[in-house]
Each structure stands twice: as structure tokens, then as C-alpha cells.
Design a protein around this motif. Sequence first.
Motif, PDB file in Angstrom:
ATOM      1  N   ARG A   1       4.969   9.649  16.770  1.00 17.60           N
ATOM      2  CA  ARG A   1       3.590  10.081  17.031  1.00 17.60           C
ATOM      3  C   ARG A   1       2.559   9.037  16.626  1.00 17.60           C
ATOM      4  NH1 ARG A   1       3.530  15.713  16.594  1.00 17.60           N
ATOM      5  NH2 ARG A   1       5.473  16.554  17.392  1.00 17.60           N
TER       6      ARG A   1
ATOM      7  N   ARG B   1       0.843  -1.194   0.000  1.00 16.74           N
ATOM      8  CA  ARG B   1       0.000   0.000   0.000  1.00 16.74           C
ATOM      9  C   ARG B   1       0.875   1.239   0.000  1.00 16.74           C
ATOM     10  NH1 ARG B   1      -3.575  -2.118  -2.116  1.00 16.74           N
ATOM     11  NH2 ARG B   1      -5.058  -0.448  -1.678  1.00 16.74           N
TER      12      ARG B   1
ATOM     13  N   PHE C   1      10.208   5.543   3.048  1.00 11.78           N
ATOM     14  CA  PHE C   1       9.874   6.957   2.901  1.00 11.78           C
ATOM     15  C   PHE C   1      10.772   7.521   1.809  1.00 11.78           C
ATOM     16  CE2 PHE C   1       9.106   5.496   7.163  1.00 11.78           C
ATOM     17  CZ  PHE C   1       7.891   6.067   7.526  1.00 11.78           C
TER      18      PHE C   1
ATOM     19  N   LEU D   1       7.277  11.464  12.388  1.00 10.47           N
ATOM     20  CA  LEU D   1       5.868  11.448  12.795  1.00 10.47           C
ATOM     21  C   LEU D   1       5.319  10.026  12.822  1.00 10.47           C
ATOM     22  CD1 LEU D   1       4.386  14.539  10.891  1.00 10.47           C
ATOM     23  CD2 LEU D   1       5.000  14.372  13.309  1.00 10.47           C
ATOM     24  N   PHE D   2       5.741   9.230  11.840  1.00 14.67           N
ATOM     25  CA  PHE D   2       5.251   7.848  11.764  1.00 14.67           C
ATOM     26  C   PHE D   2       5.613   7.096  13.050  1.00 14.67           C
ATOM     27  CE2 PHE D   2       4.979   3.433  10.551  1.00 14.67           C
ATOM     28  CZ  PHE D   2       3.984   3.382   9.598  1.00 14.67           C
TER      29      PHE D   2
ATOM     30  N   HIS E   1      10.798  14.206   8.275  1.00 16.41           N
ATOM     31  CA  HIS E   1       9.663  14.566   9.115  1.00 16.41           C
ATOM     32  C   HIS E   1       8.611  13.443   9.122  1.00 16.41           C
ATOM     33  CE1 HIS E   1       7.436  17.283  11.543  1.00 16.41           C
ATOM     34  NE2 HIS E   1       6.474  17.499  10.665  1.00 16.41           N
ATOM     35  N   ALA E   2       8.375  12.878   7.941  1.00 16.47           N
ATOM     36  CA  ALA E   2       7.388  11.795   7.847  1.00 16.47           C
ATOM     37  C   ALA E   2       7.825  10.601   8.700  1.00 16.47           C
ATOM     38  CB  ALA E   2       7.201  11.373   6.390  1.00 16.47           C
TER      39      ALA E   2
ATOM     40  N   VAL F   1       0.956   5.792   0.168  1.00 10.89           N
ATOM     41  CA  VAL F   1       0.273   7.054   0.396  1.00 10.89           C
ATOM     42  C   VAL F   1       1.296   8.183   0.244  1.00 10.89           C
ATOM     43  CG1 VAL F   1       0.579   7.201   2.923  1.00 10.89           C
ATOM     44  CG2 VAL F   1      -1.438   8.207   1.862  1.00 10.89           C
ATOM     45  N   LEU F   2       0.832   9.324  -0.281  1.00 12.28           N
ATOM     46  CA  LEU F   2       1.693  10.507  -0.391  1.00 12.28           C
ATOM     47  C   LEU F   2       1.398  11.416   0.791  1.00 12.28           C
ATOM     48  CD1 LEU F   2       1.603  11.700  -4.124  1.00 12.28           C
ATOM     49  CD2 LEU F   2       3.673  11.265  -2.761  1.00 12.28           C
ATOM     50  N   VAL F   3       2.431  11.865   1.471  1.00 12.51           N
ATOM     51  CA  VAL F   3       2.214  12.796   2.573  1.00 12.51           C
ATOM     52  C   VAL F   3       2.982  14.087   2.317  1.00 12.51           C
ATOM     53  CG1 VAL F   3       1.811  10.951   4.243  1.00 12.51           C
ATOM     54  CG2 VAL F   3       4.107  11.899   3.997  1.00 12.51           C
ATOM     55  N   THR F   4       2.431  15.179   2.845  1.00 11.66           N
ATOM     56  CA  THR F   4       3.016  16.485   2.599  1.00 11.66           C
ATOM     57  C   THR F   4       4.039  16.805   3.682  1.00 11.66           C
ATOM     58  OG1 THR F   4       0.870  17.064   1.686  1.00 11.66           O
ATOM     59  CG2 THR F   4       2.427  18.863   1.988  1.00 11.66           C
ATOM     60  N   ALA F   5       5.221  16.235   3.512  1.00 10.56           N
ATOM     61  CA  ALA F   5       6.312  16.462   4.463  1.00 10.56           C
ATOM     62  C   ALA F   5       7.586  15.882   3.865  1.00 10.56           C
ATOM     63  CB  ALA F   5       6.010  15.783   5.800  1.00 10.56           C
TER      64      ALA F   5
ATOM     65  N   VAL G   1       5.083   7.205   0.933  1.00 12.43           N
ATOM     66  CA  VAL G   1       5.213   6.205   1.988  1.00 12.43           C
ATOM     67  C   VAL G   1       4.679   4.881   1.434  1.00 12.43           C
ATOM     68  CG1 VAL G   1       4.548   5.574   4.344  1.00 12.43           C
ATOM     69  CG2 VAL G   1       4.835   7.987   3.728  1.00 12.43           C
TER      70      VAL G   1
ATOM     71  N   TRP H   1      -1.874   9.238  15.475  1.00 16.04           N
ATOM     72  CA  TRP H   1      -2.545   9.031  14.188  1.00 16.04           C
ATOM     73  C   TRP H   1      -3.107   7.621  13.973  1.00 16.04           C
ATOM     74  CZ3 TRP H   1      -0.503   5.251  11.125  1.00 16.04           C
ATOM     75  CH2 TRP H   1       0.850   4.950  11.291  1.00 16.04           C
TER      76      TRP H   1
ATOM     77  N   LEU I   1       4.132   0.771   2.163  1.00 14.82           N
ATOM     78  CA  LEU I   1       4.093  -0.230   3.220  1.00 14.82           C
ATOM     79  C   LEU I   1       3.919  -1.614   2.586  1.00 14.82           C
ATOM     80  CD1 LEU I   1       2.268  -0.019   6.565  1.00 14.82           C
ATOM     81  CD2 LEU I   1       1.776  -1.958   5.091  1.00 14.82           C
TER      82      LEU I   1
END
Lengths: 103, 140
Positions: free
Chosen positions: B25, B7, B93, B21-22, B17-18, B9-13, B102, B29, B104
Amino acid sequence: MSNQSELALDALGDPMRRRIVEQLHRGPTPVGQLAEALPIGRPAVSKHLRVLTNAGLVEFSPRGTRNLYALAPDGQRELQQWLISMWDDALTSFARYVDEEQR
Amino acid sequence: MIPPLRREVLVTASPEHAFALFTERIGDWWPLARFGVFGDGTVAFEERLIVERSGDRESVWGEVTSWEPPGALGFTWHPGYGSGHATDVRVTFEAAGEQTLVTLVHSGWERMTDPQAARREYGNGWPAVLAGFAALAMSS
């Protein structure tokens, strides 16, 4: 989540039904033989098999005079879909969190 | 046998940083209400383990097997059943312009050869579902 995968997940939420599925990995099996391998009676096995059949995980295959139960060939697809939806949910939630962080 | 699941996903970072956060944090999330052992707990990377806690109860979801910030992260994945039969998750990443891709990959289903021995019951719901999935995924 589709109705069918909800049924499949509900069906597999029961430990005894998971044991039945594990038994069926060995091949098509008659009810009597399943009951021998499990700590429950034949009527209880039949009841579990009905739930698994309704959920699309198991199918009934009459073979000659014997009634055999077997794993349904497409049974895994729904669950695979569920796992995909779990990761998609988690990753979407992650992307949203990153967006909020950046603001 | 179940093939690896992949899978993206595009993240804005940035990847740095991604990655941060993954991991740091995850408790903020991760959709715990839907995909948690206790439903009302917290989840965090603690040293090398991913642990969900609720009150004095804990559930180890997996163990970090590779830590390569900012590019990649690997961990075993076994919420609801024993670590001896864990599946594998690898997350990468990768910079994509201003964003980070990202990816997975969840694999290692072939290790689920004896789910009966591997399984530890944590109650119903999500872990039971994964144990059921393991039972289905098992090769004969």
C-alpha cells in the motif's frame, strides 16, 4: 523546514550550481578557474557563487591576493536535516495510515 | 562523507501486517505531493522495482535487494538519478508488545563518486534535490 535549508535546496535545484559544488570538492578554487571548467562565463559563475554563499553552502576565503571559494564545513548539515525530515514525514504518514487501517 | 541515517517509528500493527502495508500500500501512504517526481502520480512496488507513474511517464525509485517478510526489506534508492549510483535503504519490522518498531536505515553515500555521470534530469524539485544532496555528499 528551516529557512536556511530551503535556501540550500533551492540553490542546489540548479544543475550549474551543482556542478560548481562538485568542482569545489577538489578544494578551494578561484572564480576564474571555475569559469574555465564550466560552459558559462565568469560573471555567471560569480552570480551562482553568490546564491550558494547566501545558502550557506559555500564560503569565501581570501588567501593572500587570491580570492578563493570553498565548500562551507557546515553546508551538509542542513541537507542532512532535510533528508531526515523526508523519512520522518514518510514514516509518520505510514504510522497514521496503519492506525486508520486498524480502525 | 555522510554517515548512515537512521529513523524509527512505532506502528499499531503486527510485523506481518506492517510489512504488508508498507509494501503493498505504499501508494496510499507515501507523501507523494511533497516527495514525488511528478507530484500527481502513483507509486507502487512492481515486482522488484519501486515505480512512480503519472500518465505514461514513469520513474524508477529503486530496486528491491532483499525481501524477508515479515522482518526486513532492503531496496536501492535513486529517485531522479541513475541506478549505478544508488544509495541503500533497509527497513526492519520488529515486534514491540502490541506494536511494531519500524526502523529505516539509509546508507551507501560512498557510492556517489561521480554524480555527474549518474545524474539523469527529471526536472526540478525532489529528484534535483537528491541529486544536489549526492553532489554534496560526494567525497573529494
